[in-house]
Design a protein around this motif. Structure first.
Motif, PDB file in Angstrom:
ATOM      1  N   ILE A   1       0.878  -1.182   0.000  1.00 15.31           N
ATOM      2  CA  ILE A   1       0.000   0.000   0.000  1.00 15.31           C
ATOM      3  C   ILE A   1       0.908   1.223   0.000  1.00 15.31           C
ATOM      4  CG2 ILE A   1      -1.796   1.300   1.239  1.00 15.31           C
ATOM      5  CD1 ILE A   1      -2.420  -1.412   2.744  1.00 15.31           C
ATOM      6  N   ILE A   2       0.717   2.109  -0.961  1.00 14.07           N
ATOM      7  CA  ILE A   2       1.493   3.355  -0.960  1.00 14.07           C
ATOM      8  C   ILE A   2       0.858   4.291   0.056  1.00 14.07           C
ATOM      9  CG2 ILE A   2       2.239   5.355  -2.301  1.00 14.07           C
ATOM     10  CD1 ILE A   2       2.074   3.649  -4.815  1.00 14.07           C
ATOM     11  N   ASP A   3       1.697   4.795   0.971  1.00 14.67           N
ATOM     12  CA  ASP A   3       1.189   5.697   2.005  1.00 14.67           C
ATOM     13  C   ASP A   3       1.277   7.141   1.520  1.00 14.67           C
ATOM     14  OD1 ASP A   3       0.397   7.032   4.230  1.00 14.67           O
ATOM     15  OD2 ASP A   3       1.902   6.153   5.574  1.00 14.67           O
ATOM     16  N   GLY A   4       0.128   7.718   1.233  1.00 11.60           N
ATOM     17  CA  GLY A   4       0.097   9.110   0.774  1.00 11.60           C
ATOM     18  C   GLY A   4      -0.564  10.020   1.791  1.00 11.60           C
ATOM     19  N   GLY A   5      -0.594   9.581   3.059  1.00 11.25           N
ATOM     20  CA  GLY A   5      -1.211  10.409   4.093  1.00 11.25           C
ATOM     21  C   GLY A   5      -2.734  10.410   3.985  1.00 11.25           C
ATOM     22  N   ASN A   6      -3.359  11.365   4.655  1.00 10.37           N
ATOM     23  CA  ASN A   6      -4.823  11.474   4.595  1.00 10.37           C
ATOM     24  C   ASN A   6      -5.244  12.030   3.248  1.00 10.37           C
ATOM     25  OD1 ASN A   6      -5.449  10.733   7.338  1.00 10.37           O
ATOM     26  ND2 ASN A   6      -4.553  12.684   7.934  1.00 10.37           N
ATOM     27  N   SER A   7      -6.281  11.446   2.663  1.00  7.27           N
ATOM     28  CA  SER A   7      -6.811  11.998   1.405  1.00  7.27           C
ATOM     29  C   SER A   7      -7.289  13.421   1.653  1.00  7.27           C
ATOM     30  CB  SER A   7      -7.973  11.147   0.893  1.00  7.27           C
ATOM     31  OG  SER A   7      -7.519   9.862   0.542  1.00  7.27           O
ATOM     32  N   SER A   8      -6.853  14.352   0.796  1.00 10.42           N
ATOM     33  CA  SER A   8      -7.104  15.772   1.106  1.00 10.42           C
ATOM     34  C   SER A   8      -8.533  16.204   0.811  1.00 10.42           C
ATOM     35  CB  SER A   8      -6.127  16.655   0.321  1.00 10.42           C
ATOM     36  OG  SER A   8      -6.313  16.449  -1.060  1.00 10.42           O
ATOM     37  N   ILE A   9      -9.263  15.425   0.011  1.00 15.10           N
ATOM     38  CA  ILE A   9     -10.675  15.760  -0.247  1.00 15.10           C
ATOM     39  C   ILE A   9     -11.591  14.863   0.572  1.00 15.10           C
ATOM     40  CG2 ILE A   9     -12.480  15.778  -2.039  1.00 15.10           C
ATOM     41  CD1 ILE A   9     -10.331  16.907  -3.909  1.00 15.10           C
ATOM     42  N   GLY A  10     -11.337  13.551   0.543  1.00 13.31           N
ATOM     43  CA  GLY A  10     -12.034  12.667   1.476  1.00 13.31           C
ATOM     44  C   GLY A  10     -13.317  12.052   0.958  1.00 13.31           C
ATOM     45  N   ILE A  11     -13.753  12.443  -0.217  1.00 13.47           N
ATOM     46  CA  ILE A  11     -14.973  11.879  -0.787  1.00 13.47           C
ATOM     47  C   ILE A  11     -14.681  11.604  -2.265  1.00 13.47           C
ATOM     48  CG2 ILE A  11     -16.071  14.079  -1.419  1.00 13.47           C
ATOM     49  CD1 ILE A  11     -18.592  12.915   0.016  1.00 13.47           C
ATOM     50  N   GLU A  12     -15.321  10.584  -2.838  1.00 18.00           N
ATOM     51  CA  GLU A  12     -14.976  10.149  -4.200  1.00 18.00           C
ATOM     52  C   GLU A  12     -15.213  11.236  -5.242  1.00 18.00           C
ATOM     53  OE1 GLU A  12     -16.986   8.696  -2.162  1.00 18.00           O
ATOM     54  OE2 GLU A  12     -16.398   6.619  -1.841  1.00 18.00           O
ATOM     55  N   SER A  13     -14.659  10.971  -6.440  1.00 19.01           N
ATOM     56  CA  SER A  13     -14.777  11.943  -7.530  1.00 19.01           C
ATOM     57  C   SER A  13     -16.220  12.082  -8.011  1.00 19.01           C
ATOM     58  CB  SER A  13     -13.895  11.493  -8.703  1.00 19.01           C
ATOM     59  OG  SER A  13     -14.307  10.227  -9.175  1.00 19.01           O
ATOM     60  N   THR A  14     -16.510  13.253  -8.555  1.00 14.15           N
ATOM     61  CA  THR A  14     -17.772  13.495  -9.259  1.00 14.15           C
ATOM     62  C   THR A  14     -17.669  12.811 -10.617  1.00 14.15           C
ATOM     63  OG1 THR A  14     -17.935  15.637  -8.174  1.00 14.15           O
ATOM     64  CG2 THR A  14     -19.262  15.334 -10.160  1.00 14.15           C
ATOM     65  N   ILE A  15     -18.721  12.088 -11.027  1.00 18.05           N
ATOM     66  CA  ILE A  15     -18.683  11.388 -12.328  1.00 18.05           C
ATOM     67  C   ILE A  15     -19.635  12.095 -13.300  1.00 18.05           C
ATOM     68  CG2 ILE A  15     -19.076   9.210 -13.534  1.00 18.05           C
ATOM     69  CD1 ILE A  15     -18.495   7.733 -10.956  1.00 18.05           C
ATOM     70  N   ILE A  16     -19.099  12.475 -14.481  1.00 14.84           N
ATOM     71  CA  ILE A  16     -19.933  13.194 -15.459  1.00 14.84           C
ATOM     72  C   ILE A  16     -19.812  12.597 -16.864  1.00 14.84           C
ATOM     73  CG2 ILE A  16     -19.846  15.381 -14.181  1.00 14.84           C
ATOM     74  CD1 ILE A  16     -17.780  16.387 -16.211  1.00 14.84           C
ATOM     75  N   SER A  17     -20.856  12.852 -17.656  1.00 19.11           N
ATOM     76  CA  SER A  17     -20.809  12.532 -19.083  1.00 19.11           C
ATOM     77  C   SER A  17     -21.421  13.714 -19.824  1.00 19.11           C
ATOM     78  CB  SER A  17     -21.602  11.260 -19.378  1.00 19.11           C
ATOM     79  OG  SER A  17     -22.989  11.489 -19.180  1.00 19.11           O
ATOM     80  N   GLU A  18     -21.326  13.659 -21.147  1.00 20.04           N
ATOM     81  CA  GLU A  18     -21.936  14.724 -21.959  1.00 20.04           C
ATOM     82  C   GLU A  18     -22.822  14.117 -23.033  1.00 20.04           C
ATOM     83  OE1 GLU A  18     -19.210  17.642 -23.569  1.00 20.04           O
ATOM     84  OE2 GLU A  18     -20.641  18.247 -25.122  1.00 20.04           O
ATOM     85  N   ALA A  19     -24.011  14.705 -23.210  1.00 18.64           N
ATOM     86  CA  ALA A  19     -24.891  14.315 -24.325  1.00 18.64           C
ATOM     87  C   ALA A  19     -25.785  15.498 -24.627  1.00 18.64           C
ATOM     88  CB  ALA A  19     -25.733  13.095 -23.949  1.00 18.64           C
ATOM     89  N   ASN A  20     -26.129  15.675 -25.888  1.00 23.35           N
ATOM     90  CA  ASN A  20     -27.039  16.769 -26.302  1.00 23.35           C
ATOM     91  C   ASN A  20     -26.632  18.127 -25.722  1.00 23.35           C
ATOM     92  OD1 ASN A  20     -28.543  14.717 -27.492  1.00 23.35           O
ATOM     93  ND2 ASN A  20     -29.704  14.398 -25.595  1.00 23.35           N
ATOM     94  N   GLU A  21     -25.346  18.411 -25.756  1.00 25.27           N
ATOM     95  CA  GLU A  21     -24.809  19.689 -25.266  1.00 25.27           C
ATOM     96  C   GLU A  21     -25.110  19.954 -23.798  1.00 25.27           C
ATOM     97  OE1 GLU A  21     -26.151  22.569 -28.129  1.00 25.27           O
ATOM     98  OE2 GLU A  21     -25.306  21.348 -29.742  1.00 25.27           O
ATOM     99  N   LYS A  22     -25.283  18.873 -23.044  1.00 25.66           N
ATOM    100  CA  LYS A  22     -25.497  19.019 -21.601  1.00 25.66           C
ATOM    101  C   LYS A  22     -24.498  18.143 -20.851  1.00 25.66           C
ATOM    102  CE  LYS A  22     -30.469  19.242 -21.777  1.00 25.66           C
ATOM    103  NZ  LYS A  22     -31.625  18.411 -21.551  1.00 25.66           N
TER     104      LYS A  22
END
Ligand code: TXA
Ligand code: MG
Length: 315
Positions: free
Chosen positions: A161-182
């Motif tokens: 396990i690579i030790d990178g300290g405490n995660s600085s954000i702490g919550i998972e990434s936002t997931i997005i897609s694009e369709a119909n210019e939105k």
């Protein structure tokens, strides 16, 4: 037990050999393997006990390598990428054949993220393949934000396990897609809707709930402690019981079974503490259930509330 350290060369060698290791990111820790090696990717699913219909995020070091893995990046997502990557944001993009079907669970799109954690970036820069990595927790449990969280739950199943300290954000990434210019938001996370609104006001929530296999990440009973979790709009700290654990926002008491996400009501601090405090309460012997207070529905408060709701939704 997994060794914990900061040896990027050792980590890269293990990944080259098809091993699975724990890696830090600014959102949460990941369970990583060579995304181009289906046998290595299968191990991730086995270790996490994750169903194969739930696809993985592919992590890359920078946008230069993107054309190797995806057919194209639509214009709004390109703008988001220019502004917010590296960072806590994941893009659903049409995948090229080089990405094995097991990674995307047979879907046409692959989820791509460029993380900003310096050790993770260094690792990704040092290997000639991208890393498939879900959060490094057993399927359905709370995500890890420290190397020791990963060690406690999956340490017997991985060599490093690579030790990178405490995660600085702490919550998972936002997931997005694009369709119909939105822009469609598939999971609320570390990048706020308010940030995406700097690019366009054409944003829609596409967060499908429950057992829809098209959107497996939205399965109920995610991010959940073992103890039953109940939600309240407001917790009155003058009425706390000794047999329950409490998670609040901006409230102080002297009870051991009461943890506050951010006494001065800072949403970034609350996100950093969320999963750690849920784990601590889950591990307290004197309590048999947890009551959590919902946060304001703005900025990271939305993503935190989403996790809390999923953590209790199976009840
Ligand atoms: O912050 C994060 O995103 C962390 C770090 C380690 O990068 N990763 C993470 O991965 O949260 P995981 O596997 O726990 O959650 C990924 C979510 C899942 O809900 C999955 O269903 C969804 O992304 N996903 C992945 N690929 C997808 C695809 N091709 N289409 C739709 N959803 C996808
Ligand atoms: Mg996860």
């Amino acid at each position: 037990m997994a060794e914990i350290g900061t040896d990027i060369t050792l980590a890269a060698n293990l990944l080259h050999k098809g091993e699975v290791i724990g890696v830090p990111t600014e959102t949460v820790y990941g369970l990583a393997a060579n995304a181009l090696n289906p046998k290595a990717v299968v191990k991730i699913f086995e270790i996490k006990k994750r169903p194969f219909f739930d696809p993985l995020i592919v992590h890359i070091p920078n946008t230069d390598v993107l054309p190797n893995y995806v057919k194209d990046v639509p214009p709004l997502l390109k703008m988001v990428m220019d502004m917010f990557s590296p960072g806590p944001i994941t893009y659903l993009l049409p995948k090229k054949d080089l990405i094995p079907d097991i990674v995307s669970s047979g879907l046409e799109n692959v989820a791509i993220r460029i993380p900003s954690h310096p050790l993770m970036s260094k690792l990704l820069e040092s290997i000639p393949f991208p890393l498939a990595a879900p959060s490094a927790n057993p399927f359905g449990y709370i995500s890890p934000t420290t190397a020791s969280h990963v060690q406690k739950q999956l340490g017997n199943d991985i060599p490093y396990i690579i030790d990178g300290g405490n995660s600085s954000i702490g919550i998972e990434s936002t997931i997005i897609s694009e369709a119909n210019e939105k822009i469609f938001i598939h999971r609320l996370g570390g990048l706020n809707i308010e940030d995406l609104e700097k690019i366009t006001d054409k944003i829609e929530l596409a967060i499908v709930s429950s057992s829809n296999p098209e959107a497996p990440g939205q399965l109920d009973s995610h991010y959940a402690p073992r103890k039953p979790l109940f939600l309240k709009n407001n917790i009155d700290t003058s009425e706390l019981l000794n047999t329950m654990g409490y998670l609040t926002f901006g409230k102080i008491s002297t009870l051991d079974n009461h943890l506050d996400l951010s006494p001065n009501k800072n949403l970034s601090d609350a996100a950093i503490h969320l999963f750690d405090y849920l784990r601590i309460l889950d591990g307290m012997e004197q309590i048999d259930s947890i009551v959590a207070e919902l946060l304001p529905e703005i900025g990271l408060g939305r993503a935190i509330n989403d996790r809390l709701r999923r953590a209790c939704s199976s009840l």
